[in-house]
Enzyme design. Sequence first.
Site, PDB file in Angstrom:
ATOM      1  CG  ASN A 146      46.401  51.271  33.897  1.00 22.45           C
ATOM      2  OD1 ASN A 146      46.202  50.080  33.698  1.00 22.45           O
ATOM      3  ND2 ASN A 146      46.403  51.808  35.104  1.00 22.45           N
TER       4      ASN A 146
ATOM      5  CG  LEU B 282      44.325  48.158  40.959  1.00 24.93           C
ATOM      6  CD1 LEU B 282      44.990  48.976  42.068  1.00 24.93           C
ATOM      7  CD2 LEU B 282      45.376  47.622  39.991  1.00 24.93           C
TER       8      LEU B 282
ATOM      9  CB  SER C  36      33.247  40.236  42.513  1.00 22.62           C
ATOM     10  OG  SER C  36      33.652  39.144  43.281  1.00 22.62           O
TER      11      SER C  36
ATOM     12  CE1 TYR D  16      38.400  43.253  42.879  1.00 24.90           C
ATOM     13  CE2 TYR D  16      37.561  41.390  44.152  1.00 24.90           C
ATOM     14  CZ  TYR D  16      37.673  42.071  42.954  1.00 24.90           C
ATOM     15  OH  TYR D  16      37.035  41.598  41.838  1.00 24.90           O
TER      16      TYR D  16
ATOM     17  CE  LYS E  74      35.405  44.511  41.077  1.00 17.95           C
ATOM     18  NZ  LYS E  74      35.482  45.206  39.795  1.00 17.95           N
TER      19      LYS E  74
ATOM     20  CG  ASN F 192      42.138  34.853  41.976  1.00 18.18           C
ATOM     21  OD1 ASN F 192      42.415  35.898  41.415  1.00 18.18           O
ATOM     22  ND2 ASN F 192      41.243  34.772  42.928  1.00 18.18           N
TER      23      ASN F 192
HETATM   24  P1  NAD Z   1      42.583  41.967  34.715  1.00 24.52           P
HETATM   25  O1  NAD Z   1      43.521  42.513  35.725  1.00 24.52           O
HETATM   26  O2  NAD Z   1      43.074  40.923  33.788  1.00 24.52           O
HETATM   27  O3  NAD Z   1      41.956  43.160  33.848  1.00 24.52           O
HETATM   28  C1  NAD Z   1      41.686  44.427  34.400  1.00 24.52           C
HETATM   29  C2  NAD Z   1      42.365  45.457  33.515  1.00 24.52           C
HETATM   30  O4  NAD Z   1      42.129  46.770  34.058  1.00 24.52           O
HETATM   31  C3  NAD Z   1      43.880  45.278  33.445  1.00 24.52           C
HETATM   32  O5  NAD Z   1      44.261  45.116  32.082  1.00 24.52           O
HETATM   33  C4  NAD Z   1      44.447  46.565  34.057  1.00 24.52           C
HETATM   34  O6  NAD Z   1      45.643  46.964  33.425  1.00 24.52           O
HETATM   35  C5  NAD Z   1      43.295  47.535  33.834  1.00 24.52           C
HETATM   36  N1  NAD Z   1      43.265  48.669  34.781  1.00 24.52           N
HETATM   37  C6  NAD Z   1      43.306  48.630  36.137  1.00 24.52           C
HETATM   38  N2  NAD Z   1      43.243  49.871  36.634  1.00 24.52           N
HETATM   39  C7  NAD Z   1      43.156  50.729  35.568  1.00 24.52           C
HETATM   40  C8  NAD Z   1      43.075  52.140  35.436  1.00 24.52           C
HETATM   41  N3  NAD Z   1      43.099  52.951  36.493  1.00 24.52           N
HETATM   42  N4  NAD Z   1      43.000  52.660  34.184  1.00 24.52           N
HETATM   43  C9  NAD Z   1      43.004  51.861  33.090  1.00 24.52           C
HETATM   44  N5  NAD Z   1      43.079  50.526  33.157  1.00 24.52           N
HETATM   45  C10 NAD Z   1      43.154  49.959  34.387  1.00 24.52           C
HETATM   46  O7  NAD Z   1      41.295  41.443  35.514  1.00 24.52           O
HETATM   47  P2  NAD Z   1      40.091  40.562  34.991  1.00 24.52           P
HETATM   48  O8  NAD Z   1      40.197  39.235  35.636  1.00 24.52           O
HETATM   49  O9  NAD Z   1      39.949  40.676  33.528  1.00 24.52           O
HETATM   50  O10 NAD Z   1      38.890  41.309  35.696  1.00 24.52           O
HETATM   51  C11 NAD Z   1      38.125  42.301  35.056  1.00 24.52           C
HETATM   52  C12 NAD Z   1      37.146  42.887  36.048  1.00 24.52           C
HETATM   53  O11 NAD Z   1      36.337  41.830  36.574  1.00 24.52           O
HETATM   54  C13 NAD Z   1      37.817  43.543  37.248  1.00 24.52           C
HETATM   55  O12 NAD Z   1      37.083  44.703  37.592  1.00 24.52           O
HETATM   56  C14 NAD Z   1      37.708  42.498  38.319  1.00 24.52           C
HETATM   57  O13 NAD Z   1      37.693  43.059  39.600  1.00 24.52           O
HETATM   58  C15 NAD Z   1      36.383  41.841  37.986  1.00 24.52           C
HETATM   59  N6  NAD Z   1      36.275  40.470  38.488  1.00 24.52           N
HETATM   60  C16 NAD Z   1      37.251  39.566  38.184  1.00 24.52           C
HETATM   61  C17 NAD Z   1      37.185  38.276  38.702  1.00 24.52           C
HETATM   62  C18 NAD Z   1      38.286  37.281  38.423  1.00 24.52           C
HETATM   63  O14 NAD Z   1      38.423  36.317  39.184  1.00 24.52           O
HETATM   64  N7  NAD Z   1      39.070  37.418  37.349  1.00 24.52           N
HETATM   65  C19 NAD Z   1      36.108  37.906  39.524  1.00 24.52           C
HETATM   66  C20 NAD Z   1      35.111  38.847  39.794  1.00 24.52           C
HETATM   67  C21 NAD Z   1      35.220  40.133  39.268  1.00 24.52           C
HETATM   68  N1  UDP Z   2      42.911  28.364  47.194  1.00 31.08           N
HETATM   69  C1  UDP Z   2      43.881  27.487  47.652  1.00 31.08           C
HETATM   70  N2  UDP Z   2      45.190  27.810  47.409  1.00 31.08           N
HETATM   71  C2  UDP Z   2      45.578  28.938  46.728  1.00 31.08           C
HETATM   72  C3  UDP Z   2      44.571  29.812  46.259  1.00 31.08           C
HETATM   73  C4  UDP Z   2      43.240  29.500  46.510  1.00 31.08           C
HETATM   74  O1  UDP Z   2      43.577  26.472  48.264  1.00 31.08           O
HETATM   75  O2  UDP Z   2      46.783  29.162  46.579  1.00 31.08           O
HETATM   76  C5  UDP Z   2      41.498  28.030  47.428  1.00 31.08           C
HETATM   77  C6  UDP Z   2      40.757  29.070  48.267  1.00 31.08           C
HETATM   78  O3  UDP Z   2      40.908  28.798  49.645  1.00 31.08           O
HETATM   79  C7  UDP Z   2      39.319  28.896  47.761  1.00 31.08           C
HETATM   80  C8  UDP Z   2      39.497  28.497  46.291  1.00 31.08           C
HETATM   81  O4  UDP Z   2      40.835  28.009  46.184  1.00 31.08           O
HETATM   82  O5  UDP Z   2      38.689  27.820  48.433  1.00 31.08           O
HETATM   83  C9  UDP Z   2      39.328  29.658  45.309  1.00 31.08           C
HETATM   84  O6  UDP Z   2      40.175  30.733  45.723  1.00 31.08           O
HETATM   85  P1  UDP Z   2      40.334  32.047  44.827  1.00 31.08           P
HETATM   86  O7  UDP Z   2      41.230  32.976  45.564  1.00 31.08           O
HETATM   87  O8  UDP Z   2      40.715  31.646  43.453  1.00 31.08           O
HETATM   88  O9  UDP Z   2      38.851  32.619  44.726  1.00 31.08           O
HETATM   89  P2  UDP Z   2      37.874  33.214  45.853  1.00 31.08           P
HETATM   90  O10 UDP Z   2      38.236  32.620  47.176  1.00 31.08           O
HETATM   91  O11 UDP Z   2      38.072  34.675  45.819  1.00 31.08           O
HETATM   92  O12 UDP Z   2      36.508  32.784  45.429  1.00 31.08           O
END
Ligand code: NAD
Ligand code: UDP
Length: 333
Positions: free
Chosen positions: A32, A83, A124, A150, A154, A200
């Site tokens: 989307n 999200l 995740s 969030y 998951k 992040n």
């Molecule tokens: P991202 O936000 O870059 O990609 C997710 C995509 O989903 C986006 O392009 C967004 O527009 C789309 N989207 C959200 N809601 C939607 C809906 N209702 N309909 C259609 N599209 C929709 O995120 P990402 O980093 O690529 O992550 C992908 C997946 O991996 C996510 O489910 C996220 O929770 C999971 N994940 C990400 C991380 C990370 O750190 N990046 C870590 C663990 C898990």
């Molecule tokens: N972190 C930080 N400053 C920031 C964002 C993250 O020090 O502005 C630290 C956070 O406390 C963690 C690590 O970076 O130790 C990774 O954080 P992130 O949010 O990227 O991932 P998650 O905690 O969800 O694994």
Amino acid sequence: MKILLTGGTGYIGSHTAIELIKEGHEVEILDNLFNSKITVLDRIQEISGVKPKFYEVDMLDKEALDKVFAEGNYDIVFHFAGLKAVGESVEKPIRYYENNLGSTINMLDCMKKYSVNKLIFSSSATVYGEQPVAELTEDMQTGVGITNPYGRTKYMIEEIIKDVVISNPNFEATILRYFNPVGAHPSGLIGEDPNDIPNNLMPIIMKVSTGELPCLSIYGNDYDTPDGTGIRDYIHIVDLAKGHVASMQKMKPGVNIYNLGTGKGTSVLEMVEAFEKASGKKLNTKIAPRRAGDLAEVYANPTKAEKELGWKTELTITDAMKDTINYLNHLAK
Ligand code: NAD
Ligand code: UDP
């Protein structure tokens, strides 16, 4: 294979699309565009030579989603859409439950209707919640001590998928528990480019380096870790994308769960130093209080993925930093 990537213009989906196209698969993308840009499709074409068919659809719009499945005749769905901003999910829990659970339920219903029986889900490491040890294995209990909505979406989606598999013995589900994806494609054409203010570590480092944010707050330097800052398992996005290809090649009946991580922890200070070394620029940082809900140290035990999928990470933090800087240079052009 004919593959649907939900959320496929996003960070992880777009890199996975490239690796799947490289292997000769037919990839279609649905998004989307809430947190990604349509121009990603051109970048995928530049890198891979193929522009995937794209549907601009919100997965909460069940009728529109149904049409995609009716046309698609897919062999498998990769479900990236969702999200993912942890802090925002605390402020807007209903939006997170509605979007992440609603879109998954609509998708699973369409998969049932159109007999698509293979699913790879983006989960995740957050589902592990708080554990007595830092090294996480797939058989640990999940769902206890998750600190935000969030993470709970998951966990809940994993449970929903397990129930779907019980109801349909033909269904094959692979749940991938990502650790911390970082880096960008080595071409510099795609990377992490969130529409919102990120929370992040890596996107914040990027925005501090470009001057879009004034300073990186290091959340706590009094953890029980060698340098006092938090430790995570940062995985290069290309390794992560390749983990998806390996998972698809080894699909089997039932629910199969894999950690995708490097098995090594890196501290916040080490990440800052690695970025500074790769860019030759000093980052503006300050020590701030611990962030609520953060754990001191978390990293993957990636042995199961190596044994069963024949996959392990090959790239380093230095590679991730180099590729991130290359991507930032492309964005600045
Ligand atoms: P991202 O936000 O870059 O990609 C997710 C995509 O989903 C986006 O392009 C967004 O527009 C789309 N989207 C959200 N809601 C939607 C809906 N209702 N309909 C259609 N599209 C929709 O995120 P990402 O980093 O690529 O992550 C992908 C997946 O991996 C996510 O489910 C996220 O929770 C999971 N994940 C990400 C991380 C990370 O750190 N990046 C870590 C663990 C898990
Ligand atoms: N972190 C930080 N400053 C920031 C964002 C993250 O020090 O502005 C630290 C956070 O406390 C963690 C690590 O970076 O130790 C990774 O954080 P992130 O949010 O990227 O991932 P998650 O905690 O969800 O694994």
